[in-house]
Motif scaffolding. Sequence first.
Motif, PDB file in Angstrom:
ATOM      1  N   GLU A 220       0.827  -1.209   0.000  1.00 36.69           N
ATOM      2  CA  GLU A 220       0.000   0.000   0.000  1.00 36.69           C
ATOM      3  C   GLU A 220       0.863   1.262   0.000  1.00 36.69           C
ATOM      4  O   GLU A 220       0.614   2.203  -0.768  1.00 36.69           O
ATOM      5  CB  GLU A 220      -0.931   0.011   1.212  1.00 36.69           C
ATOM      6  CG  GLU A 220      -1.855   1.200   1.239  1.00 36.69           C
ATOM      7  CD  GLU A 220      -2.773   1.210   2.453  1.00 36.69           C
ATOM      8  OE1 GLU A 220      -3.337   2.288   2.724  1.00 36.69           O
ATOM      9  OE2 GLU A 220      -2.906   0.182   3.127  1.00 36.69           O
TER      10      GLU A 220
ATOM     11  N   GLU B 149       2.506   1.738  -3.426  1.00 34.79           N
ATOM     12  CA  GLU B 149       1.552   2.229  -4.426  1.00 34.79           C
ATOM     13  C   GLU B 149       1.264   3.713  -4.235  1.00 34.79           C
ATOM     14  O   GLU B 149       1.214   4.467  -5.216  1.00 34.79           O
ATOM     15  CB  GLU B 149       0.249   1.433  -4.339  1.00 34.79           C
ATOM     16  CG  GLU B 149       0.371   0.016  -4.858  1.00 34.79           C
ATOM     17  CD  GLU B 149      -0.877  -0.824  -4.588  1.00 34.79           C
ATOM     18  OE1 GLU B 149      -1.932  -0.239  -4.237  1.00 34.79           O
ATOM     19  OE2 GLU B 149      -0.790  -2.048  -4.734  1.00 34.79           O
ATOM     20  N   GLN B 150       1.070   4.143  -2.998  1.00 39.05           N
ATOM     21  CA  GLN B 150       0.765   5.554  -2.728  1.00 39.05           C
ATOM     22  C   GLN B 150       1.938   6.455  -3.116  1.00 39.05           C
ATOM     23  O   GLN B 150       1.739   7.516  -3.726  1.00 39.05           O
ATOM     24  CB  GLN B 150       0.393   5.753  -1.254  1.00 39.05           C
ATOM     25  CG  GLN B 150      -0.911   5.098  -0.869  1.00 39.05           C
ATOM     26  CD  GLN B 150      -2.090   5.634  -1.666  1.00 39.05           C
ATOM     27  OE1 GLN B 150      -2.202   6.822  -1.918  1.00 39.05           O
ATOM     28  NE2 GLN B 150      -2.969   4.740  -2.084  1.00 39.05           N
TER      29      GLN B 150
ATOM     30  N   GLN C 255       4.267   5.772  -5.294  1.00 45.45           N
ATOM     31  CA  GLN C 255       4.399   5.745  -6.748  1.00 45.45           C
ATOM     32  C   GLN C 255       3.391   6.682  -7.396  1.00 45.45           C
ATOM     33  O   GLN C 255       3.705   7.363  -8.370  1.00 45.45           O
ATOM     34  CB  GLN C 255       4.245   4.323  -7.292  1.00 45.45           C
ATOM     35  CG  GLN C 255       4.599   4.217  -8.766  1.00 45.45           C
ATOM     36  CD  GLN C 255       6.042   4.613  -9.055  1.00 45.45           C
ATOM     37  OE1 GLN C 255       6.975   4.105  -8.460  1.00 45.45           O
ATOM     38  NE2 GLN C 255       6.235   5.560  -9.972  1.00 45.45           N
ATOM     39  N   LYS C 256       2.176   6.764  -6.859  1.00 42.93           N
ATOM     40  CA  LYS C 256       1.169   7.696  -7.384  1.00 42.93           C
ATOM     41  C   LYS C 256       1.650   9.139  -7.262  1.00 42.93           C
ATOM     42  O   LYS C 256       1.475   9.942  -8.175  1.00 42.93           O
ATOM     43  CB  LYS C 256      -0.157   7.525  -6.640  1.00 42.93           C
ATOM     44  CG  LYS C 256      -0.913   6.287  -7.027  1.00 42.93           C
ATOM     45  CD  LYS C 256      -2.207   6.178  -6.228  1.00 42.93           C
ATOM     46  CE  LYS C 256      -2.921   4.883  -6.511  1.00 42.93           C
ATOM     47  NZ  LYS C 256      -4.156   4.730  -5.716  1.00 42.93           N
ATOM     48  N   ILE C 257       2.256   9.470  -6.136  1.00 44.25           N
ATOM     49  CA  ILE C 257       2.788  10.824  -5.936  1.00 44.25           C
ATOM     50  C   ILE C 257       3.907  11.107  -6.935  1.00 44.25           C
ATOM     51  O   ILE C 257       3.954  12.174  -7.560  1.00 44.25           O
ATOM     52  CB  ILE C 257       3.272  11.009  -4.486  1.00 44.25           C
ATOM     53  CG1 ILE C 257       2.082  10.945  -3.520  1.00 44.25           C
ATOM     54  CG2 ILE C 257       4.046  12.325  -4.328  1.00 44.25           C
ATOM     55  CD1 ILE C 257       2.479  10.813  -2.064  1.00 44.25           C
TER      56      ILE C 257
ATOM     57  N   ASP D 192       4.412   9.678  -9.845  1.00 46.86           N
ATOM     58  CA  ASP D 192       3.824   9.793 -11.185  1.00 46.86           C
ATOM     59  C   ASP D 192       3.163  11.151 -11.388  1.00 46.86           C
ATOM     60  O   ASP D 192       3.275  11.755 -12.452  1.00 46.86           O
ATOM     61  CB  ASP D 192       2.811   8.672 -11.418  1.00 46.86           C
ATOM     62  CG  ASP D 192       3.458   7.295 -11.507  1.00 46.86           C
ATOM     63  OD1 ASP D 192       4.698   7.223 -11.687  1.00 46.86           O
ATOM     64  OD2 ASP D 192       2.728   6.303 -11.364  1.00 46.86           O
ATOM     65  N   LYS D 193       2.465  11.635 -10.374  1.00 48.34           N
ATOM     66  CA  LYS D 193       1.793  12.935 -10.452  1.00 48.34           C
ATOM     67  C   LYS D 193       2.802  14.040 -10.750  1.00 48.34           C
ATOM     68  O   LYS D 193       2.584  14.885 -11.610  1.00 48.34           O
ATOM     69  CB  LYS D 193       1.073  13.228  -9.138  1.00 48.34           C
ATOM     70  CG  LYS D 193       0.446  14.592  -9.081  1.00 48.34           C
ATOM     71  CD  LYS D 193      -0.187  14.839  -7.727  1.00 48.34           C
ATOM     72  CE  LYS D 193      -0.687  16.269  -7.597  1.00 48.34           C
ATOM     73  NZ  LYS D 193      -1.245  16.522  -6.263  1.00 48.34           N
TER      74      LYS D 193
ATOM     75  N   ASP E 255       4.717  14.144 -14.237  1.00 53.58           N
ATOM     76  CA  ASP E 255       3.949  14.661 -15.365  1.00 53.58           C
ATOM     77  C   ASP E 255       3.978  16.186 -15.458  1.00 53.58           C
ATOM     78  O   ASP E 255       3.511  16.769 -16.431  1.00 53.58           O
ATOM     79  CB  ASP E 255       2.499  14.178 -15.294  1.00 53.58           C
ATOM     80  CG  ASP E 255       2.377  12.685 -15.548  1.00 53.58           C
ATOM     81  OD1 ASP E 255       3.295  12.111 -16.166  1.00 53.58           O
ATOM     82  OD2 ASP E 255       1.376  12.083 -15.110  1.00 53.58           O
TER      83      ASP E 255
END
Length: 120
Positions: free
Chosen positions: A101, A104-105, A107-109, A111-112, A115
């Motif tokens: 968990e 994943e969290q 990695q989301k940050i 990725d955000k 970009d």
Amino acid sequence: MEEDSNPTTLGQYLEQGRKKAGLSLRQLAKAAGIPMSTVNHLLKDEIERPAAEHLQSIANVLELDMTDVFGFMGITPPSGLPGIAPYLRATTGLRGEDLNEATEQIQKIIDKYNDLPPDK
């Protein structure tokens, strides 16, 4: 070995670091969480294949570069940084679902922000 000489073995390198840190053998062992006899054997080059965990603990206490420690062992350390999961496991002790968990969290940050256009 003179204090300012260049160490030629892992044990000499660790011993030089211990002396520079001003720690006794007992203090180093306690701070590293390793039995004093093991630290003594390491500093005397009497352990053929030292445990990486022991070396890392000692290097952390003495503020030594792990790349140098690996070099004295004849190991070329990998380049680059560890992935998110190994880093979190090593630094936080997370395991299993909690580790997944958190990974994943984070990695989301990442990725955000990957970009976004670079700062000028």
